[in-house]
Write a protein that holds these residues in place. Structure first.
Motif, short mmCIF file in Angstrom:
data_model
loop_
_atom_site.label_atom_id
_atom_site.label_comp_id
_atom_site.label_asym_id
_atom_site.label_seq_id
_atom_site.Cartn_x
_atom_site.Cartn_y
_atom_site.Cartn_z
N PRO A 1 -12.05 -37.29 11.93
CA PRO A 1 -11.99 -37.16 13.38
C PRO A 1 -13.21 -36.43 13.91
N ASP A 2 -13.54 -36.65 15.16
CA ASP A 2 -14.74 -36.06 15.77
C ASP A 2 -14.40 -34.70 16.35
N ASP A 3 -14.13 -33.74 15.47
CA ASP A 3 -13.78 -32.39 15.92
C ASP A 3 -14.86 -31.41 15.47
N LEU A 4 -14.60 -30.10 15.67
CA LEU A 4 -15.62 -29.11 15.37
C LEU A 4 -15.97 -29.06 13.89
N ALA A 5 -14.97 -29.20 13.01
CA ALA A 5 -15.24 -29.15 11.58
C ALA A 5 -16.18 -30.27 11.17
N THR A 6 -15.91 -31.49 11.63
CA THR A 6 -16.76 -32.62 11.30
C THR A 6 -18.17 -32.42 11.84
N LYS A 7 -18.26 -31.93 13.07
CA LYS A 7 -19.57 -31.69 13.68
C LYS A 7 -20.39 -30.70 12.85
N ILE A 8 -19.76 -29.59 12.46
CA ILE A 8 -20.48 -28.55 11.72
C ILE A 8 -20.84 -29.01 10.31
N MET A 9 -19.91 -29.70 9.66
CA MET A 9 -20.15 -30.13 8.28
C MET A 9 -21.18 -31.24 8.16
N THR A 10 -21.42 -31.96 9.24
CA THR A 10 -22.38 -33.07 9.18
C THR A 10 -23.70 -32.76 9.88
N THR A 11 -23.84 -31.52 10.37
CA THR A 11 -25.08 -31.13 11.05
C THR A 11 -26.04 -30.48 10.06
N PRO A 12 -27.18 -31.09 9.79
CA PRO A 12 -28.15 -30.45 8.89
C PRO A 12 -28.98 -29.41 9.64
N ASP A 13 -29.40 -28.42 8.91
CA ASP A 13 -30.34 -27.45 9.47
C ASP A 13 -31.64 -28.19 9.79
N PRO A 14 -32.11 -28.17 11.03
CA PRO A 14 -33.33 -28.91 11.38
C PRO A 14 -34.57 -28.44 10.63
N VAL A 15 -34.53 -27.24 10.05
CA VAL A 15 -35.68 -26.73 9.31
C VAL A 15 -35.63 -27.13 7.84
N THR A 16 -34.49 -26.87 7.19
CA THR A 16 -34.38 -27.16 5.75
C THR A 16 -33.78 -28.54 5.48
N GLU A 17 -33.15 -29.13 6.51
CA GLU A 17 -32.48 -30.43 6.40
C GLU A 17 -31.28 -30.40 5.47
N ARG A 18 -30.74 -29.19 5.20
CA ARG A 18 -29.55 -29.06 4.35
C ARG A 18 -28.33 -28.74 5.21
N CYS A 19 -27.20 -29.33 4.84
CA CYS A 19 -25.92 -29.00 5.47
C CYS A 19 -25.27 -27.85 4.70
N PHE A 20 -24.20 -27.30 5.26
CA PHE A 20 -23.44 -26.29 4.54
C PHE A 20 -22.81 -26.91 3.30
#
Length: 449
Positions: free
Chosen positions: A230-249
Protein backbone atom coordinates in the motif's frame (compact mmCIF):
# COMPACT_ATOMS: atom_id res chain seq x y z
CA UNK A 1 -8.77 30.02 36.83
CA UNK A 2 -5.25 28.87 35.97
CA UNK A 3 -4.43 25.37 34.70
CA UNK A 4 -2.38 23.35 37.21
CA UNK A 5 1.38 23.09 37.09
CA UNK A 6 3.86 21.49 39.50
CA UNK A 7 4.88 23.47 42.56
CA UNK A 8 8.50 24.44 41.90
CA UNK A 9 11.01 23.87 44.65
CA UNK A 10 12.42 26.83 46.62
CA UNK A 11 15.33 28.57 44.95
CA UNK A 12 17.88 27.09 47.35
CA UNK A 13 18.01 23.45 48.45
CA UNK A 14 20.87 21.04 49.10
CA UNK A 15 22.20 18.85 46.28
CA UNK A 16 20.89 15.76 48.09
CA UNK A 17 17.42 17.29 48.36
CA UNK A 18 17.54 18.26 44.68
CA UNK A 19 18.43 14.70 43.65
CA UNK A 20 15.52 13.31 45.66
CA UNK A 21 13.13 15.81 44.07
CA UNK A 22 14.55 15.07 40.63
CA UNK A 23 14.00 11.33 41.00
CA UNK A 24 10.44 11.99 42.10
CA UNK A 25 9.57 14.52 39.38
CA UNK A 26 11.80 16.45 36.99
CA UNK A 27 9.41 19.41 36.68
CA UNK A 28 8.80 20.19 40.35
CA UNK A 29 12.53 19.75 41.04
CA UNK A 30 13.27 23.00 39.18
CA UNK A 31 13.42 26.28 41.15
CA UNK A 32 10.81 29.01 40.79
CA UNK A 33 13.37 31.52 39.49
CA UNK A 34 13.76 29.55 36.25
CA UNK A 35 10.46 31.02 35.03
CA UNK A 36 12.19 34.43 34.92
CA UNK A 37 15.87 33.57 34.40
CA UNK A 38 17.57 33.93 31.03
CA UNK A 39 20.09 31.27 32.01
CA UNK A 40 20.96 29.06 34.97
CA UNK A 41 24.07 27.03 35.70
CA UNK A 42 24.15 23.65 37.46
CA UNK A 43 27.56 22.56 38.75
CA UNK A 44 28.46 18.97 39.65
CA UNK A 45 31.80 17.30 40.44
CA UNK A 46 32.01 15.86 36.92
CA UNK A 47 30.51 18.41 34.53
CA UNK A 48 28.41 21.53 34.26
CA UNK A 49 24.93 22.05 32.83
CA UNK A 50 23.44 25.30 31.57
CA UNK A 51 19.71 25.81 31.17
CA UNK A 52 19.11 28.53 28.60
CA UNK A 53 15.81 30.36 28.63
CA UNK A 54 16.64 33.35 26.44
CA UNK A 55 15.30 33.25 22.86
CA UNK A 56 18.58 34.49 21.34
CA UNK A 57 20.56 31.68 22.99
CA UNK A 58 17.96 29.05 22.07
CA UNK A 59 18.01 30.32 18.49
CA UNK A 60 21.80 30.08 18.32
CA UNK A 61 21.92 26.52 19.68
CA UNK A 62 19.00 25.08 17.68
CA UNK A 63 19.05 27.10 14.45
CA UNK A 64 22.24 29.05 13.82
CA UNK A 65 24.91 26.58 14.97
CA UNK A 66 23.30 23.15 15.46
CA UNK A 67 26.48 21.27 14.49
CA UNK A 68 28.31 22.94 17.39
CA UNK A 69 25.62 21.73 19.81
CA UNK A 70 24.78 18.11 18.90
CA UNK A 71 22.31 16.02 20.84
CA UNK A 72 23.74 14.95 24.16
CA UNK A 73 24.92 11.34 24.29
CA UNK A 74 23.87 11.26 27.93
CA UNK A 75 20.23 11.39 26.89
CA UNK A 76 20.55 8.59 24.35
CA UNK A 77 21.73 6.20 27.04
CA UNK A 78 18.26 5.95 28.51
CA UNK A 79 16.45 5.38 25.21
CA UNK A 80 19.00 3.32 23.28
CA UNK A 81 17.48 -0.12 24.13
CA UNK A 82 14.27 0.85 22.31
CA UNK A 83 15.41 3.36 19.70
CA UNK A 84 18.78 1.97 18.65
CA UNK A 85 20.38 4.40 16.18
CA UNK A 86 17.18 6.16 15.17
CA UNK A 87 17.04 9.70 13.85
CA UNK A 88 16.07 10.88 17.35
CA UNK A 89 19.44 9.89 18.80
CA UNK A 90 22.03 10.21 16.04
CA UNK A 91 24.20 13.20 15.17
CA UNK A 92 26.37 14.36 12.29
CA UNK A 93 26.41 12.60 8.93
CA UNK A 94 24.37 9.61 10.15
CA UNK A 95 21.55 11.93 11.22
CA UNK A 96 21.72 13.97 7.99
CA UNK A 97 21.42 10.80 5.89
CA UNK A 98 18.42 9.62 7.91
CA UNK A 99 16.63 12.94 7.53
CA UNK A 100 17.26 12.97 3.75
CA UNK A 101 15.36 9.68 3.52
CA UNK A 102 12.61 10.40 6.07
CA UNK A 103 11.68 14.03 5.36
CA UNK A 104 10.12 13.46 1.90
CA UNK A 105 7.52 11.14 3.47
CA UNK A 106 6.17 14.00 5.59
CA UNK A 107 6.11 16.77 3.00
CA UNK A 108 2.88 18.70 2.44
CA UNK A 109 1.45 16.47 -0.28
CA UNK A 110 1.92 13.36 1.82
CA UNK A 111 -0.16 14.85 4.64
CA UNK A 112 -3.11 14.99 2.27
CA UNK A 113 -2.50 11.33 1.39
CA UNK A 114 -2.48 10.24 5.04
CA UNK A 115 -5.63 12.16 5.97
CA UNK A 116 -8.16 9.37 5.13
CA UNK A 117 -6.34 6.95 7.47
CA UNK A 118 -6.18 9.64 10.16
CA UNK A 119 -9.91 10.28 9.79
CA UNK A 120 -10.67 6.56 10.10
CA UNK A 121 -8.73 6.47 13.36
CA UNK A 122 -10.67 9.50 14.64
CA UNK A 123 -14.00 7.88 13.75
CA UNK A 124 -12.93 4.65 15.47
CA UNK A 125 -11.99 6.68 18.56
CA UNK A 126 -15.46 8.26 18.66
CA UNK A 127 -17.07 4.82 18.55
CA UNK A 128 -14.86 3.51 21.38
CA UNK A 129 -15.67 6.54 23.54
CA UNK A 130 -19.39 6.21 22.79
CA UNK A 131 -19.30 2.90 24.64
CA UNK A 132 -17.97 4.73 27.71
CA UNK A 133 -20.41 7.66 27.65
CA UNK A 134 -21.89 8.41 31.05
CA UNK A 135 -18.82 7.17 32.90
CA UNK A 136 -15.56 8.63 34.23
CA UNK A 137 -12.65 7.77 31.93
CA UNK A 138 -8.88 8.05 32.19
CA UNK A 139 -8.10 10.36 29.26
CA UNK A 140 -4.43 9.52 28.85
CA UNK A 141 -5.39 5.93 28.14
CA UNK A 142 -8.09 7.11 25.74
CA UNK A 143 -5.73 9.40 23.82
CA UNK A 144 -2.87 6.87 23.80
CA UNK A 145 -5.16 4.36 22.11
CA UNK A 146 -6.30 6.93 19.55
CA UNK A 147 -2.79 8.20 18.76
CA UNK A 148 -1.41 4.67 18.41
CA UNK A 149 -4.26 3.88 16.02
CA UNK A 150 -3.36 6.94 13.91
CA UNK A 151 0.28 5.84 13.72
CA UNK A 152 -0.44 2.26 12.67
CA UNK A 153 -3.05 3.26 10.10
CA UNK A 154 -0.87 5.93 8.49
CA UNK A 155 2.42 4.03 8.77
CA UNK A 156 1.41 0.43 8.02
CA UNK A 157 -2.24 0.69 6.89
CA UNK A 158 -3.44 -1.47 9.79
CA UNK A 159 -5.74 -0.49 12.70
CA UNK A 160 -4.72 -0.76 16.33
CA UNK A 161 -6.78 -3.96 16.55
CA UNK A 162 -4.31 -5.68 14.21
CA UNK A 163 -2.56 -8.48 16.11
CA UNK A 164 0.97 -7.09 15.96
CA UNK A 165 -0.10 -3.45 16.40
CA UNK A 166 -2.06 -4.37 19.53
CA UNK A 167 0.95 -6.18 20.98
CA UNK A 168 3.26 -3.22 20.29
CA UNK A 169 0.77 -0.90 21.98
CA UNK A 170 0.47 -3.08 25.10
CA UNK A 171 4.23 -3.54 25.40
CA UNK A 172 4.79 0.17 24.99
CA UNK A 173 2.33 1.01 27.75
CA UNK A 174 4.47 -1.03 30.12
CA UNK A 175 7.67 0.59 28.81
CA UNK A 176 6.32 4.14 29.05
CA UNK A 177 6.10 4.38 32.83
CA UNK A 178 9.41 2.64 33.46
CA UNK A 179 11.61 4.91 31.38
CA UNK A 180 11.98 8.59 32.33
CA UNK A 181 12.39 11.14 29.58
CA UNK A 182 15.73 12.48 30.76
CA UNK A 183 18.50 10.25 32.00
CA UNK A 184 19.74 11.49 35.37
CA UNK A 185 23.18 11.86 33.78
CA UNK A 186 22.04 15.07 32.10
CA UNK A 187 21.66 16.85 35.43
CA UNK A 188 23.39 14.99 38.24
CA UNK A 189 26.99 13.98 38.99
CA UNK A 190 27.22 10.67 37.12
CA UNK A 191 30.61 10.19 35.40
CA UNK A 192 30.67 8.83 31.86
CA UNK A 193 32.57 5.69 32.90
CA UNK A 194 29.81 4.58 35.26
CA UNK A 195 27.61 1.88 33.63
CA UNK A 196 23.99 2.84 32.93
CA UNK A 197 21.70 0.16 34.27
CA UNK A 198 18.31 -0.51 32.67
CA UNK A 199 15.71 -2.53 34.53
CA UNK A 200 15.38 -6.09 33.26
CA UNK A 201 11.71 -5.54 32.41
CA UNK A 202 12.58 -2.35 30.52
CA UNK A 203 15.16 -4.17 28.40
CA UNK A 204 12.76 -7.06 27.77
CA UNK A 205 9.91 -4.75 26.73
CA UNK A 206 12.26 -2.87 24.39
CA UNK A 207 13.42 -6.14 22.80
CA UNK A 208 9.85 -7.37 22.41
CA UNK A 209 8.70 -4.09 20.82
CA UNK A 210 11.60 -4.12 18.37
CA UNK A 211 10.93 -7.74 17.44
CA UNK A 212 7.29 -6.97 16.69
CA UNK A 213 8.27 -3.93 14.61
CA UNK A 214 10.79 -6.08 12.75
CA UNK A 215 7.97 -8.48 11.88
CA UNK A 216 5.84 -5.67 10.44
CA UNK A 217 8.81 -4.28 8.54
CA UNK A 218 9.76 -7.67 7.06
CA UNK A 219 6.17 -8.27 5.91
CA UNK A 220 6.14 -4.86 4.25
CA UNK A 221 9.46 -5.55 2.50
CA UNK A 222 7.93 -8.69 0.99
CA UNK A 223 4.92 -6.71 -0.28
CA UNK A 224 7.20 -4.06 -1.77
CA UNK A 225 9.24 -6.73 -3.55
CA UNK A 226 6.03 -8.24 -4.94
CA UNK A 227 4.70 -4.84 -6.05
CA UNK A 228 1.69 -5.17 -3.74
CA UNK A 229 2.52 -2.69 -0.97
CA UNK A 230 0.00 0.00 0.00
CA UNK A 231 1.07 3.60 -0.60
CA UNK A 232 1.52 4.56 3.04
CA UNK A 233 4.33 6.10 5.09
CA UNK A 234 6.20 2.82 5.62
CA UNK A 235 6.30 2.09 1.89
CA UNK A 236 7.36 5.65 1.12
CA UNK A 237 10.23 5.58 3.63
CA UNK A 238 11.41 2.06 2.76
CA UNK A 239 11.55 2.81 -0.96
CA UNK A 240 13.17 6.26 -0.76
CA UNK A 241 16.93 6.16 -1.40
CA UNK A 242 19.26 8.69 0.10
CA UNK A 243 19.90 11.12 -2.79
CA UNK A 244 23.58 11.28 -1.79
CA UNK A 245 24.49 7.62 -1.19
CA UNK A 246 21.58 6.14 -3.21
CA UNK A 247 21.04 3.59 -0.40
CA UNK A 248 17.71 2.84 1.27
CA UNK A 249 17.31 1.88 4.92
CA UNK A 250 18.16 -1.74 5.65
CA UNK A 251 15.92 -3.79 7.98
CA UNK A 252 17.71 -2.84 11.20
CA UNK A 253 17.71 0.84 10.30
CA UNK A 254 14.02 0.72 9.46
CA UNK A 255 13.22 -0.91 12.82
CA UNK A 256 15.08 1.96 14.54
CA UNK A 257 13.09 4.55 12.59
CA UNK A 258 9.70 2.88 13.11
CA UNK A 259 10.45 2.75 16.84
CA UNK A 260 10.91 6.51 16.98
CA UNK A 261 7.91 7.16 14.72
CA UNK A 262 5.80 5.19 17.17
CA UNK A 263 7.38 6.84 20.21
CA UNK A 264 7.27 10.40 18.88
CA UNK A 265 4.06 10.11 16.91
CA UNK A 266 2.08 8.26 19.54
CA UNK A 267 3.45 9.27 22.92
CA UNK A 268 3.69 13.01 22.28
CA UNK A 269 0.30 13.26 20.53
CA UNK A 270 -1.37 11.31 23.33
CA UNK A 271 0.09 13.65 25.95
CA UNK A 272 -0.94 16.82 24.09
CA UNK A 273 -4.49 15.63 23.39
CA UNK A 274 -5.10 14.41 26.95
CA UNK A 275 -4.10 17.79 28.40
CA UNK A 276 -6.22 19.56 25.79
CA UNK A 277 -9.29 17.55 26.84
CA UNK A 278 -8.60 18.48 30.46
CA UNK A 279 -8.37 22.16 29.53
CA UNK A 280 -11.70 21.86 27.71
CA UNK A 281 -13.29 20.44 30.85
CA UNK A 282 -11.69 23.24 32.89
CA UNK A 283 -12.95 25.91 30.46
CA UNK A 284 -16.36 24.64 29.20
CA UNK A 285 -17.06 27.85 27.27
CA UNK A 286 -14.19 26.98 24.96
CA UNK A 287 -15.47 23.45 24.71
CA UNK A 288 -18.81 24.79 23.43
CA UNK A 289 -17.06 27.01 20.87
CA UNK A 290 -15.11 24.06 19.49
CA UNK A 291 -18.22 21.89 19.40
CA UNK A 292 -19.99 24.51 17.27
CA UNK A 293 -16.98 24.85 14.96
CA UNK A 294 -16.78 21.05 14.59
CA UNK A 295 -20.10 20.96 12.74
CA UNK A 296 -18.01 21.53 9.64
CA UNK A 297 -16.85 17.92 10.03
CA UNK A 298 -20.23 16.70 8.78
CA UNK A 299 -18.41 16.07 5.48
CA UNK A 300 -14.74 16.08 6.48
CA UNK A 301 -11.88 16.35 4.02
CA UNK A 302 -8.28 17.48 4.15
CA UNK A 303 -9.27 20.99 3.04
CA UNK A 304 -11.75 21.13 5.93
CA UNK A 305 -8.86 21.19 8.39
CA UNK A 306 -7.91 24.76 7.48
CA UNK A 307 -11.34 25.86 8.75
CA UNK A 308 -10.85 24.43 12.25
CA UNK A 309 -9.18 27.63 13.40
CA UNK A 310 -10.42 27.64 17.00
CA UNK A 311 -9.47 24.00 17.45
CA UNK A 312 -5.99 24.70 16.13
CA UNK A 313 -5.54 27.68 18.48
CA UNK A 314 -6.75 25.66 21.47
CA UNK A 315 -4.41 22.78 20.62
CA UNK A 316 -1.54 25.23 20.13
CA UNK A 317 -2.23 26.74 23.56
CA UNK A 318 -2.29 23.30 25.16
CA UNK A 319 1.11 22.60 23.58
CA UNK A 320 2.37 25.84 25.11
CA UNK A 321 1.19 25.04 28.62
CA UNK A 322 1.98 21.33 28.51
CA UNK A 323 4.71 20.74 25.88
CA UNK A 324 4.95 16.95 25.49
CA UNK A 325 8.76 17.03 25.58
CA UNK A 326 9.48 19.44 28.45
CA UNK A 327 13.27 19.58 28.08
CA UNK A 328 15.88 18.91 25.37
CA UNK A 329 19.59 18.46 26.01
CA UNK A 330 22.46 19.39 23.72
CA UNK A 331 26.20 19.24 24.31
CA UNK A 332 28.79 21.93 23.66
CA UNK A 333 31.19 20.52 21.04
CA UNK A 334 33.65 23.31 21.78
CA UNK A 335 34.24 25.89 24.49
CA UNK A 336 31.68 28.70 24.37
CA UNK A 337 30.55 31.79 26.20
CA UNK A 338 26.90 32.45 27.11
CA UNK A 339 25.93 35.81 28.60
CA UNK A 340 29.53 36.45 29.63
CA UNK A 341 29.88 33.08 31.34
CA UNK A 342 32.33 30.42 30.17
CA UNK A 343 30.74 27.22 28.86
CA UNK A 344 33.35 24.45 28.75
CA UNK A 345 33.52 21.85 26.01
CA UNK A 346 31.29 18.90 26.90
CA UNK A 347 28.92 20.98 29.02
CA UNK A 348 25.25 19.98 28.86
CA UNK A 349 22.97 22.65 27.36
CA UNK A 350 19.39 22.22 28.57
CA UNK A 351 16.62 23.85 26.53
CA UNK A 352 13.30 23.75 28.31
CA UNK A 353 10.10 24.36 26.34
CA UNK A 354 8.33 23.98 29.69
CA UNK A 355 10.04 27.10 31.05
CA UNK A 356 10.41 29.02 27.79
CA UNK A 357 6.66 28.72 27.13
CA UNK A 358 5.99 30.25 30.57
CA UNK A 359 8.87 32.75 30.57
CA UNK A 360 7.52 35.64 32.63
CA UNK A 361 9.62 38.25 30.83
CA UNK A 362 8.19 37.30 27.43
CA UNK A 363 4.58 36.11 27.62
CA UNK A 364 1.55 38.09 28.71
CA UNK A 365 -0.13 36.13 31.56
CA UNK A 366 2.10 33.09 30.92
CA UNK A 367 0.22 30.71 33.25
CA UNK A 368 -3.24 31.53 31.86
CA UNK A 369 -5.08 29.42 29.28
CA UNK A 370 -5.93 31.89 26.52
CA UNK A 371 -6.23 30.60 22.92
CA UNK A 372 -6.93 34.16 21.72
CA UNK A 373 -3.32 35.14 22.53
CA UNK A 374 -2.20 33.82 19.13
CA UNK A 375 -3.97 36.74 17.46
CA UNK A 376 -2.24 39.36 19.62
CA UNK A 377 1.08 41.05 18.91
CA UNK A 378 2.59 39.46 22.03
CA UNK A 379 1.36 36.03 21.01
CA UNK A 380 2.63 36.38 17.43
CA UNK A 381 6.03 37.56 18.65
CA UNK A 382 6.35 34.78 21.21
CA UNK A 383 5.24 32.18 18.68
CA UNK A 384 8.19 33.20 16.50
CA UNK A 385 10.80 33.43 19.26
CA UNK A 386 9.69 31.54 22.37
CA UNK A 387 7.50 28.64 21.24
CA UNK A 388 9.19 25.33 20.40
CA UNK A 389 6.85 22.38 21.17
CA UNK A 390 8.40 20.52 18.21
CA UNK A 391 11.96 21.83 18.75
CA UNK A 392 13.35 24.14 16.03
CA UNK A 393 16.00 24.42 13.36
CA UNK A 394 17.28 21.44 11.36
CA UNK A 395 16.22 19.02 14.11
CA UNK A 396 12.62 20.24 14.23
CA UNK A 397 10.26 17.28 14.53
CA UNK A 398 9.62 15.78 11.08
CA UNK A 399 6.04 15.10 12.07
CA UNK A 400 5.18 18.62 13.29
CA UNK A 401 2.79 19.25 10.39
CA UNK A 402 1.32 15.77 10.86
CA UNK A 403 0.68 16.51 14.56
CA UNK A 404 -1.01 19.83 13.82
CA UNK A 405 -3.52 18.02 11.60
CA UNK A 406 -4.00 15.03 13.90
CA UNK A 407 -4.49 16.98 17.16
CA UNK A 408 -7.21 19.42 16.01
CA UNK A 409 -8.96 16.63 14.06
CA UNK A 410 -9.19 14.22 17.02
CA UNK A 411 -10.12 17.06 19.36
CA UNK A 412 -12.90 18.37 17.13
CA UNK A 413 -14.28 14.90 16.41
CA UNK A 414 -14.49 14.11 20.11
CA UNK A 415 -16.02 17.44 21.14
CA UNK A 416 -18.57 17.25 18.36
CA UNK A 417 -20.00 14.09 19.94
CA UNK A 418 -19.16 14.36 23.64
CA UNK A 419 -18.85 16.77 26.52
CA UNK A 420 -15.93 16.30 28.93
CA UNK A 421 -16.52 17.33 32.55
CA UNK A 422 -14.29 17.72 35.60
CA UNK A 423 -14.41 15.13 38.36
CA UNK A 424 -14.30 16.49 41.91
CA UNK A 425 -11.06 15.73 43.70
CA UNK A 426 -9.28 14.68 40.49
CA UNK A 427 -6.96 17.58 39.64
CA UNK A 428 -4.11 16.30 37.45
CA UNK A 429 -0.55 17.12 38.45
CA UNK A 430 1.90 17.21 35.50
CA UNK A 431 5.06 15.12 35.80
CA UNK A 432 7.72 14.14 33.27
CA UNK A 433 7.83 10.51 32.16
CA UNK A 434 8.60 9.89 28.50
CA UNK A 435 6.43 12.99 28.01
CA UNK A 436 4.51 15.37 30.26
CA UNK A 437 1.82 13.19 31.80
CA UNK A 438 -0.37 13.45 34.88
CA UNK A 439 0.94 11.89 38.08
CA UNK A 440 -2.26 9.88 38.63
CA UNK A 441 -3.91 10.14 35.23
CA UNK A 442 -6.43 12.63 33.82
CA UNK A 443 -9.90 11.56 34.88
CA UNK A 444 -12.91 13.20 33.22
CA UNK A 445 -16.60 12.37 32.92
CA UNK A 446 -17.76 11.78 29.34
CA UNK A 447 -21.31 12.80 28.43
CA UNK A 448 -22.73 12.14 24.97
CA UNK A 449 -24.15 15.27 23.34
Amino acid sequence: MKPPKPTPRPDKVSLWRYLKLFRKDLLSAQPQRLYRAWMAEFRTPFFRSFMINQPELVDMVLKQRPDDFPKSGRISEGLRPLLGDSVFLTNGEAWKRQRRIIDPAFEGGRLRDTFPAMLQAAEACVERVRGQAGTVVECEELTSHAAADVIFRTLFSVPIEHEVAAQVFEKFRAYQRQQPLLNLAAFVPVPRWMPRMHARTTRKNARDIRQLIKRLTAERAELIAAGQAPDDLATKIMTTPDPVTERCFDTREMVDQVAIFFLAGHETSASALAWTLYLMALFPDWQDKLCAEAEILENPSFTTMSKLKLSRDVFREALRLYPPVPMMVREAACAEQFRGRKVPKGAQIVISPWHLHRQERLWDRPDDFDPTRWGTENGKSCQRHAYIPFSAGPRVCTGAGFAMIEGPLLLSMLLRHFRFELVEGQTPVPVAHLTVRSKDGIWLRVVER
